[in-house]
Structures are given as C-alpha cells and as structure tokens.
Design a protein around this motif. Structure first.
Motif, PDB file in Angstrom:
ATOM      1  N   ILE A   1      44.295  32.873  23.113  1.00  0.00           N
ATOM      2  CA  ILE A   1      43.557  32.115  22.088  1.00  0.00           C
ATOM      3  C   ILE A   1      43.184  33.039  20.936  1.00  0.00           C
ATOM      4  O   ILE A   1      43.346  32.698  19.766  1.00  0.00           O
ATOM      5  CB  ILE A   1      42.300  31.456  22.690  1.00  0.00           C
ATOM      6  CG1 ILE A   1      42.664  30.514  23.826  1.00  0.00           C
ATOM      7  CG2 ILE A   1      41.526  30.693  21.606  1.00  0.00           C
ATOM      8  CD1 ILE A   1      41.470  30.003  24.613  1.00  0.00           C
ATOM      9  N   CYS A   2      42.696  34.233  21.285  1.00  0.00           N
ATOM     10  CA  CYS A   2      42.321  35.210  20.264  1.00  0.00           C
ATOM     11  C   CYS A   2      43.535  35.661  19.455  1.00  0.00           C
ATOM     12  O   CYS A   2      43.457  35.825  18.231  1.00  0.00           O
ATOM     13  CB  CYS A   2      41.642  36.415  20.905  1.00  0.00           C
ATOM     14  SG  CYS A   2      40.051  36.059  21.659  1.00  0.00           S
ATOM     15  N   LYS A   3      44.665  35.853  20.131  1.00  0.00           N
ATOM     16  CA  LYS A   3      45.878  36.292  19.439  1.00  0.00           C
ATOM     17  C   LYS A   3      46.354  35.243  18.446  1.00  0.00           C
ATOM     18  O   LYS A   3      46.742  35.561  17.314  1.00  0.00           O
ATOM     19  CB  LYS A   3      46.970  36.614  20.449  1.00  0.00           C
ATOM     20  CG  LYS A   3      46.743  37.916  21.209  1.00  0.00           C
ATOM     21  CD  LYS A   3      47.839  38.154  22.238  1.00  0.00           C
ATOM     22  CE  LYS A   3      47.622  39.486  22.962  1.00  0.00           C
ATOM     23  NZ  LYS A   3      48.619  39.687  24.052  1.00  0.00           N
ATOM     24  N   ILE A   4      46.327  33.967  18.849  1.00  0.00           N
ATOM     25  CA  ILE A   4      46.735  32.895  17.940  1.00  0.00           C
ATOM     26  C   ILE A   4      45.773  32.807  16.762  1.00  0.00           C
ATOM     27  O   ILE A   4      46.181  32.632  15.612  1.00  0.00           O
ATOM     28  CB  ILE A   4      46.800  31.546  18.694  1.00  0.00           C
ATOM     29  CG1 ILE A   4      47.915  31.565  19.732  1.00  0.00           C
ATOM     30  CG2 ILE A   4      47.015  30.394  17.711  1.00  0.00           C
ATOM     31  CD1 ILE A   4      47.919  30.364  20.646  1.00  0.00           C
ATOM     32  N   LEU A   5      44.484  32.930  17.053  1.00  0.00           N
ATOM     33  CA  LEU A   5      43.474  32.888  15.991  1.00  0.00           C
ATOM     34  C   LEU A   5      43.686  34.032  14.996  1.00  0.00           C
ATOM     35  O   LEU A   5      43.566  33.847  13.779  1.00  0.00           O
ATOM     36  CB  LEU A   5      42.082  32.971  16.624  1.00  0.00           C
ATOM     37  CG  LEU A   5      40.858  32.679  15.751  1.00  0.00           C
ATOM     38  CD1 LEU A   5      41.009  31.389  14.967  1.00  0.00           C
ATOM     39  CD2 LEU A   5      39.609  32.627  16.619  1.00  0.00           C
ATOM     40  N   LEU A   6      44.024  35.214  15.502  1.00  0.00           N
ATOM     41  CA  LEU A   6      44.290  36.368  14.629  1.00  0.00           C
ATOM     42  C   LEU A   6      45.527  36.120  13.765  1.00  0.00           C
ATOM     43  O   LEU A   6      45.526  36.431  12.562  1.00  0.00           O
ATOM     44  CB  LEU A   6      44.469  37.630  15.471  1.00  0.00           C
ATOM     45  CG  LEU A   6      44.756  38.925  14.709  1.00  0.00           C
ATOM     46  CD1 LEU A   6      43.607  39.263  13.753  1.00  0.00           C
ATOM     47  CD2 LEU A   6      44.991  40.083  15.675  1.00  0.00           C
ATOM     48  N   ILE A   7      46.570  35.559  14.348  1.00  0.00           N
ATOM     49  CA  ILE A   7      47.789  35.251  13.580  1.00  0.00           C
ATOM     50  C   ILE A   7      47.469  34.272  12.455  1.00  0.00           C
ATOM     51  O   ILE A   7      47.918  34.441  11.310  1.00  0.00           O
ATOM     52  CB  ILE A   7      48.882  34.680  14.514  1.00  0.00           C
ATOM     53  CG1 ILE A   7      49.404  35.777  15.447  1.00  0.00           C
ATOM     54  CG2 ILE A   7      50.027  34.081  13.693  1.00  0.00           C
ATOM     55  CD1 ILE A   7      50.298  35.258  16.557  1.00  0.00           C
ATOM     56  N   GLU A   8      46.699  33.236  12.764  1.00  0.00           N
ATOM     57  CA  GLU A   8      46.309  32.262  11.729  1.00  0.00           C
ATOM     58  C   GLU A   8      45.494  32.934  10.630  1.00  0.00           C
ATOM     59  O   GLU A   8      45.707  32.690   9.443  1.00  0.00           O
ATOM     60  CB  GLU A   8      45.489  31.131  12.363  1.00  0.00           C
ATOM     61  CG  GLU A   8      46.297  30.143  13.167  1.00  0.00           C
ATOM     62  CD  GLU A   8      47.181  29.275  12.288  1.00  0.00           C
ATOM     63  OE1 GLU A   8      46.845  29.043  11.117  1.00  0.00           O
ATOM     64  OE2 GLU A   8      48.234  28.836  12.785  1.00  0.00           O
ATOM     65  N   TYR A   9      44.565  33.780  11.026  1.00  0.00           N
ATOM     66  CA  TYR A   9      43.687  34.459  10.059  1.00  0.00           C
ATOM     67  C   TYR A   9      44.494  35.339   9.103  1.00  0.00           C
ATOM     68  O   TYR A   9      44.203  35.407   7.901  1.00  0.00           O
ATOM     69  CB  TYR A   9      42.668  35.304  10.823  1.00  0.00           C
ATOM     70  CG  TYR A   9      41.756  36.126   9.941  1.00  0.00           C
ATOM     71  CD1 TYR A   9      40.752  35.526   9.181  1.00  0.00           C
ATOM     72  CD2 TYR A   9      41.892  37.514   9.876  1.00  0.00           C
ATOM     73  CE1 TYR A   9      39.911  36.284   8.378  1.00  0.00           C
ATOM     74  CE2 TYR A   9      41.060  38.276   9.088  1.00  0.00           C
ATOM     75  CZ  TYR A   9      40.072  37.664   8.337  1.00  0.00           C
ATOM     76  OH  TYR A   9      39.245  38.420   7.541  1.00  0.00           O
ATOM     77  N   LEU A  10      45.519  36.017   9.623  1.00  0.00           N
ATOM     78  CA  LEU A  10      46.299  36.950   8.813  1.00  0.00           C
ATOM     79  C   LEU A  10      47.418  36.262   8.033  1.00  0.00           C
ATOM     80  O   LEU A  10      48.038  36.876   7.159  1.00  0.00           O
ATOM     81  CB  LEU A  10      46.912  38.033   9.709  1.00  0.00           C
ATOM     82  CG  LEU A  10      45.913  38.970  10.403  1.00  0.00           C
ATOM     83  CD1 LEU A  10      46.648  39.913  11.346  1.00  0.00           C
ATOM     84  CD2 LEU A  10      45.085  39.745   9.393  1.00  0.00           C
ATOM     85  N   SER A  11      47.673  34.995   8.327  1.00  0.00           N
ATOM     86  CA  SER A  11      48.758  34.286   7.653  1.00  0.00           C
ATOM     87  C   SER A  11      48.381  33.946   6.213  1.00  0.00           C
ATOM     88  O   SER A  11      47.204  33.972   5.831  1.00  0.00           O
ATOM     89  CB  SER A  11      49.100  33.002   8.412  1.00  0.00           C
ATOM     90  OG  SER A  11      48.039  32.061   8.322  1.00  0.00           O
ATOM     91  N   ASP A  12      49.386  33.631   5.409  1.00  0.00           N
ATOM     92  CA  ASP A  12      49.136  33.200   4.030  1.00  0.00           C
ATOM     93  C   ASP A  12      48.327  31.911   4.038  1.00  0.00           C
ATOM     94  O   ASP A  12      48.430  31.097   4.970  1.00  0.00           O
ATOM     95  CB  ASP A  12      50.460  32.976   3.298  1.00  0.00           C
ATOM     96  CG  ASP A  12      51.244  34.281   3.103  1.00  0.00           C
ATOM     97  OD1 ASP A  12      50.603  35.348   3.102  1.00  0.00           O
ATOM     98  OD2 ASP A  12      52.475  34.209   2.989  1.00  0.00           O
ATOM     99  N   ASP A  13      47.533  31.736   2.988  1.00  0.00           N
ATOM    100  CA  ASP A  13      46.730  30.522   2.894  1.00  0.00           C
ATOM    101  C   ASP A  13      47.623  29.288   2.785  1.00  0.00           C
ATOM    102  O   ASP A  13      48.695  29.316   2.169  1.00  0.00           O
ATOM    103  CB  ASP A  13      45.818  30.584   1.662  1.00  0.00           C
ATOM    104  CG  ASP A  13      44.692  31.596   1.841  1.00  0.00           C
ATOM    105  OD1 ASP A  13      44.424  31.992   2.988  1.00  0.00           O
ATOM    106  OD2 ASP A  13      44.081  31.999   0.831  1.00  0.00           O
ATOM    107  N   TYR A  14      47.172  28.213   3.409  1.00  0.00           N
ATOM    108  CA  TYR A  14      47.868  26.930   3.319  1.00  0.00           C
ATOM    109  C   TYR A  14      46.816  25.836   3.459  1.00  0.00           C
ATOM    110  O   TYR A  14      45.697  26.094   3.919  1.00  0.00           O
ATOM    111  CB  TYR A  14      48.949  26.805   4.394  1.00  0.00           C
ATOM    112  CG  TYR A  14      48.438  26.835   5.817  1.00  0.00           C
ATOM    113  CD1 TYR A  14      47.991  25.676   6.460  1.00  0.00           C
ATOM    114  CD2 TYR A  14      48.384  28.030   6.530  1.00  0.00           C
ATOM    115  CE1 TYR A  14      47.528  25.701   7.763  1.00  0.00           C
ATOM    116  CE2 TYR A  14      47.919  28.070   7.837  1.00  0.00           C
ATOM    117  CZ  TYR A  14      47.490  26.909   8.450  1.00  0.00           C
ATOM    118  OH  TYR A  14      47.017  26.938   9.729  1.00  0.00           O
TER     119      TYR A  14
END
Length: 285
Positions: A130-143
């Motif tokens: 869950i934390c890993k997915i949340l980190l990926i979302e946080y670091l992704s480009d804004d959408y």
C-alpha cells in the motif's frame, strides 16, 4: 517543560501530503519538531528512540509510530529508520472517503493512546505494498484527481492501522473489546460536550466502574484519563493553530468558565494555557 530554544516548526508541504521512503535514514538533530501535519512512520528496520510530548519510546523494527498535529517530537541522535514516512494535513484528509473518518479519529484525536503499534511480519507484508503504491502515485506527474487517488490509498492504510492498534487486533468479538472500541468512538465524537464517565457508561449500558475497568484492561488508562486525553490534545491544537481566545476555547470545549479550563489544562500539562500558547507565538506560529 519544552526546550523553547530548540523548538522548530514543521516544514510546509505541497497539497498537505507527503510520503518518502526511508532507507537507513539517520537522524542526527536533537531539535524538537512542533507538528503541523499528522505523521505516520512505518518502520521496517529501526534503532534509537523518539521523545513525543516528553515521553520516550524505544524504536524497534516492524512497528508504526503515530504523531498527531499539535504534538512535539524529537529523535535521539543517530536514530536510524528504514520504511516509510507519511505526513498529511486535515485538508488533505477531507478528500478521503467519509467511511474512514472513524479510523482517523481513533488514531489521531489522541495519538498518545496508540503512539506506537507493533507489527507482525504478516502485518508489514500487508502494509508495505500500500505504501509503495502510494509513493508511486505521489512521485508521478500531476493528473486530474491525483490527490483523490492518493487520499483513497491513505484511507485503506488508515483502516488497516486502526485494526492493528493495541487491543483492536485481538478478540474482535470479545465483549470487552467491543465496549472499548465503542467507548473510543463515542469519546472521539462527543468529548467537546461531554466530559463525565457516567455519560459514556450510560450510553454503553454499564456502570462507570465497569467501563473504567474495561478501559484500564485494554489501554492501561482509566475512562476518565482517556476522556481527559482527548480534551487536552484538542486544547493543544486550538492553542497552537487557532486565533481563538482562551475564553472561546474554554466554552467550545464545554467548560463552565475559562478558570475551570485553565485549572484542568494545568493539571494535565503542568503549564497554563496562556504560557503554552506563548511558546508557539515565540517561534512564529
């Protein structure tokens, strides 16, 4: 008593949310941090200690630290952490689905009740992705709706943590456990108006003594202490973050007079509301 000279404010964060990966991160500063954002440390490996509101906790591997808005904390020099650090503000949490509100109230209204949560290996295996997915979302480009997506993942994490909190993850169908959970839920929503153990005991169809016994068994604190803890935690937040007068705070928290509130606050913190507020005025809050 707070060491005012070493007290620093939480850094402002974009969109009131941040998650970072900790990889044997070393904390060398002994400064006290005044928390503006709720914080979750999910610790895979760790050693050292942390002082939260004058109480020291040893840091171990496979555990969670919860630090709520308005608390003050400091790591001991050379504390080392691996895992995740998550910070979020109230305005970000409002994006999370309402169904998770009770979990946030239970964990953060008075974080001292669940300041440190030990994890089993299986618990960490559930939380880590869950934390890993949340980190990926946080670091992704804004959408569009990116913040809503992150809030949804935070909701899942919060529900998991609420069910891992001490006394929650054992005997879920046990009568005492059910009563304790209902008591915490009631206090989290009604402490602004209701301060008496009798009120909550009657709601739960039992005597005040029985309720206090269950509370003591489950948390090590009596029912009166738990209610007081919620009131003090909210008092500190209002004194730090609002421009309300002490009189207004006293009435908002259902004290008969400002003097009664001041006596109550000093009893549990060893300082007056006015002196407590001055600490944060002096550092620019």
């Amino acid at each position: 008593m707070l060491r005012i000279a070493s007290l620093i404010l939480d850094n402002e964060i974009k969109d009131s949310f941040r998650i970072s990966r900790l990889d044997h991160s070393i904390y060398n500063e002994g400064s006290l941090i005044s928390v503006t954002y709720n914080r979750i440390f999910i610790i895979q490996e760790g050693k050292g200690s942390v002082i939260i509101d004058d109480k020291e906790f040893e840091i171990n591997s496979k555990e969670v630290l919860l630090i709520s808005k308005g608390q003050i904390f400091s790591f001991s020099p050379l504390t080392t952490l691996s895992g995740f650090e998550i910070s979020f503000g109230d305005c970000f949490w409002e994006k999370a689905p309402a169904s998770a509100s009770n979990c946030k109230l239970l964990l953060f209204n008075d974080a001292a009740l669940h300041q440190k949560i030990s994890l089993q290996e299986k618990d960490f295996i559930e939380l880590d992705p869950i934390c890993k997915i949340l980190l990926i979302e946080y670091l992704s480009d804004d959408y569009p709706n990116k913040l809503d997506a992150m809030a949804a993942y935070l909701k899942i994490l919060m529900i998991k943590l609420a069910n891992l909190a001490p006394s929650y993850n054992e005997g879920i169908d046990d009568f005492d456990n059910q009563i304790y959970r209902k008591f915490l839920e009631l206090v989290s929503t009604e402490y602004h108006q209701m301060h008496d153990v009798l009120y909550y005991a009657e709601k739960l169809l039992m005597t005040p003594r029985k309720l206090s016994d269950i509370s003591k068994k489950k948390s090590g604190k009596g029912a009166k202490e738990i209610i007081a803890g919620q009131i003090i935690a909210e008092s500190k937040r209002l004194l730090q973050f609002s421009a309300k007068t002490i009189k207004e705070i006293a009435y908002e928290l259902s004290f008969s007079t400002p003097e009664q509130f001041s006596h109550f606050f000093k009893k549990y913190t060893n300082t007056s509301p006015l002196d407590y507020r001055k600490i944060f005025v002096n550092i620019g809050r």
